[in-house]
Design a protein around this motif. Structure first.
Motif, mmCIF file in Angstrom:
data_model
loop_
_atom_site.group_PDB
_atom_site.id
_atom_site.type_symbol
_atom_site.label_atom_id
_atom_site.label_comp_id
_atom_site.label_asym_id
_atom_site.label_seq_id
_atom_site.Cartn_x
_atom_site.Cartn_y
_atom_site.Cartn_z
ATOM 1 N N SER A 42 0.816 -1.212 0.000
ATOM 2 C CA SER A 42 0.000 0.000 0.000
ATOM 3 C C SER A 42 0.856 1.271 0.000
ATOM 4 C CB SER A 42 -0.954 0.009 1.198
ATOM 5 O OG SER A 42 -0.234 -0.067 2.413
ATOM 6 N N ASP A 262 -3.745 7.906 4.664
ATOM 7 C CA ASP A 262 -3.153 7.167 3.549
ATOM 8 C C ASP A 262 -4.074 6.095 2.984
ATOM 9 O OD1 ASP A 262 -0.872 8.645 3.660
ATOM 10 O OD2 ASP A 262 0.378 7.103 4.605
ATOM 11 N N THR A 263 -4.909 5.486 3.831
ATOM 12 C CA THR A 263 -5.791 4.418 3.341
ATOM 13 C C THR A 263 -6.759 4.950 2.295
ATOM 14 O OG1 THR A 263 -5.659 3.286 5.473
ATOM 15 C CG2 THR A 263 -7.434 2.620 3.993
ATOM 16 N N ALA A 264 -7.292 6.137 2.533
ATOM 17 C CA ALA A 264 -8.198 6.748 1.559
ATOM 18 C C ALA A 264 -7.467 7.073 0.264
ATOM 19 C CB ALA A 264 -8.830 8.009 2.141
ATOM 20 N N ALA A 266 -4.879 5.427 -0.911
ATOM 21 C CA ALA A 266 -4.677 4.140 -1.579
ATOM 22 C C ALA A 266 -5.956 3.682 -2.274
ATOM 23 C CB ALA A 266 -4.216 3.094 -0.571
ATOM 24 N N ALA A 267 -7.105 3.873 -1.616
ATOM 25 C CA ALA A 267 -8.400 3.524 -2.231
ATOM 26 C C ALA A 267 -8.629 4.349 -3.489
ATOM 27 C CB ALA A 267 -9.530 3.745 -1.236
ATOM 28 N N ASN A 339 -5.623 -5.094 -3.856
ATOM 29 C CA ASN A 339 -5.591 -5.081 -2.387
ATOM 30 C C ASN A 339 -4.920 -6.350 -1.887
ATOM 31 O OD1 ASN A 339 -6.033 -4.468 0.297
ATOM 32 N ND2 ASN A 339 -8.228 -4.889 0.255
ATOM 33 N N ASP A 343 -6.930 -5.495 3.106
ATOM 34 C CA ASP A 343 -7.299 -4.497 4.111
ATOM 35 C C ASP A 343 -8.796 -4.216 4.022
ATOM 36 O OD1 ASP A 343 -7.754 -2.187 5.595
ATOM 37 O OD2 ASP A 343 -5.854 -1.255 5.031
ATOM 38 N N LEU A 346 -9.668 -0.437 3.482
ATOM 39 C CA LEU A 346 -9.383 -0.053 2.099
ATOM 40 C C LEU A 346 -10.472 -0.560 1.168
ATOM 41 C CD1 LEU A 346 -7.488 1.066 -0.119
ATOM 42 C CD2 LEU A 346 -6.263 -1.116 -0.041
ATOM 43 N N SER A 347 -10.891 -1.807 1.347
ATOM 44 C CA SER A 347 -11.936 -2.391 0.499
ATOM 45 C C SER A 347 -13.247 -1.634 0.621
ATOM 46 C CB SER A 347 -12.153 -3.862 0.865
ATOM 47 O OG SER A 347 -11.024 -4.634 0.562
ATOM 48 N N ALA A 350 -12.955 1.811 -1.121
ATOM 49 C CA ALA A 350 -12.913 1.682 -2.576
ATOM 50 C C ALA A 350 -14.254 1.223 -3.140
ATOM 51 C CB ALA A 350 -11.807 0.715 -2.978
#
Length: 443
Positions: A42, A262-264, A266-267, A339, A343, A346-347, A350
């Motif tokens: 990620s 960061d997760t957003a 990455a999505a 992915n 995660d 993250l899923s 997205a």
């Protein structure tokens, strides 16, 4: 060559070849997204998404010179003035080579400050810097490739242009796999694979010159401000459309970092890079009608210009409905491909993002075709206005305003709303032009 077949056969042939070409081009970054997500993780995905705006600038300059120059070349050929076409090609090629060298050198010297400017924080900075330095070091190849693809396509060889783009894309995928996994070069390997791709494409395009099939020839350039102004006017909408991808990604990255970290980002990296492939279909349709519109416009055949526009808009609407349906019904397999770490946060992000974001395809295709139509007939004002709207003027304010009301959902909704606004303005431009002169467009 344009004019040797029925006009509808020619239109659909160019559209099909250009859809394949643009999908190939968009897969440069999509392949990196897939292999970085699965080979680096990620953090690599975040670094890639932060670096993409710089790639958009370089690619956009290539499209500005290539589409703008090739459009004016096709109009000159249609009007029976091949010498003017050669002058335009020569000027564009010299400028493209000069800018490519400047950007390649800048990438080697200033990759780190550019990465910081794009928002890479300390933990992501080394990966972002590495990707930028290697990929942008090939700026000369990227810019020249876009120029040559456009001229070869407008020289009656859309098959060769498609073969070159697809060869580059396939090479990118193969090199990505080899360099990221067996050789374990990670981010450096993915960037190197992307840089090799336009080099492969240029080698394929050189066949057109080696076989002496080209009707454009390099002459010692005599720079004409008026001709360059027309090239830039015709190519600016394509530049803005490409640059806007980078601007939107940059703005979305900043907004998403402030909302969910960061997760957003990455999505959004997953959504944005899959969307680039979808948008490339519409761009392929728009670029597919461009040689026909430009040639027929130069020859005064407005009936064929109308047919090209009708085919382009109809096909864009059909593809838009299909892509939106895929996003609504099958988002899970798309997300799973990127992915690796499974995660769940993250899923979830997205999943919501794809279902909202993909609504934009219902409107985007027709807007892109209208933009290409106006530019191809040397009417830059409506084309430029539509490009600015869907690229910056509508989507950026919406991306800043809607999240304050709807949170993360507002970020995803900004693009569909902006595309709907752009389509309404584009329809108004076209209806106004029909009302004035029956078919020509206001300039």
């Amino acid at each position: 060559m344009i004019g040797q077949k029925s006009i509808l056969t020619t239109i659909f042939h160019y559209i099909l070849m250009n859809i394949c070409s643009m999908i190939g081009l968009s897969c440069y970054i999509l392949a990196d997204t897939y292999f970085i997500a699965n080979g680096v993780g990620s953090d690599g995905l975040v670094a890639l998404n932060i670096a993409i705006p710089a790639y958009s600038v370089v690619n956009g300059i290539g499209l500005l010179l290539g589409i703008g120059g090739a459009t004016m070349f096709a109009i000159a050929r249609g009007a029976g003035d091949p010498e003017k076409g050669n002058r335009i090609f020569s000027q564009v090629l010299v400028i493209a080579a000069a800018l490519g060298i400047v950007f390649s050198l800048a990438a080697l010297l200033f990759a780190r400050p550019v990465a910081e400017m794009l928002g890479a924080h300390p933990s992501i900075l080394p990966l972002t810097e590495k990707y930028l330095r290697v990929t942008m070091g090939f700026s000369l190849a990227f810019i020249l490739n876009n120029v040559m693809v456009a001229f070869v396509r407008n020289d009656g060889k859309p098959n060769l242009a498609m073969a070159a783009m697809l060869s580059g894309s396939v090479a990118n995928i193969i090199f990505d796999y080899i360099l990221v996994f067996p050789m374990k070069l990670g981010m450096f390997g993915a960037a190197l694979a992307t840089g090799f791709s336009p080099v492969i494409s240029l080698c394929i395009l050189s066949v057109h010159l080696i076989r002496r099939q080209n009707r454009f020839h390099f002459k010692r350039p005599r720079f004409s401000f008026e001709e360059l102004r027309r090239v830039i006017g015709s190519g600016t909408p394509s530049f803005i459309l490409e640059l806007s991808n980078g601007v939107v990604i940059l703005v979305f990255n900043m907004v998403l970092l402030s909302i969910s970290g960061d997760t957003a980002v990455a999505a959004y990296g997953i959504i944005a890079n899959v969307a680039l492939v979808c948008i490339s279909i519409f761009t392929g349709i728009g670029q597919g009608i461009q040689p026909v519109v430009s040639h027929c416009y130069g020859a005064g055949d407005l009936a064929s210009v109308r047919k090209a526009l009708l085919c382009g808009t109809g096909l864009s609407l059909l593809c838009g409905c299909l892509l939106m349906g895929i996003g609504m019904l099958f988002p899970e397999p798309i997300i799973a491909a990127f992915n690796r770490e499974n995660d769940p946060v993250l899923s979830a992000m997205a999943l919501e993002g794809i279902r909202i974001y993909f609504i934009s395809f219902l409107f985007a295709g027709i807007s892109i075709v209208l933009t290409a139509y106006f530019a191809a007939s040397a009417k830059p004002f409506p084309s430029l206005t539509l490009s600015l709207l869907r690229g910056i003027a509508a989507v950026v304010p919406l991306a800043l305003i809607l999240p304050r009301i709807f949170g993360l959902s507002g970020v995803w909704a900004a693009v569909p709303v902006a595309e709907a606004i752009t389509l309404m303005v584009g329809a108004a431009f076209y209806l106004k032009s029909r009302g004035k002169s029956g078919d020509s467009t206001a300039s």
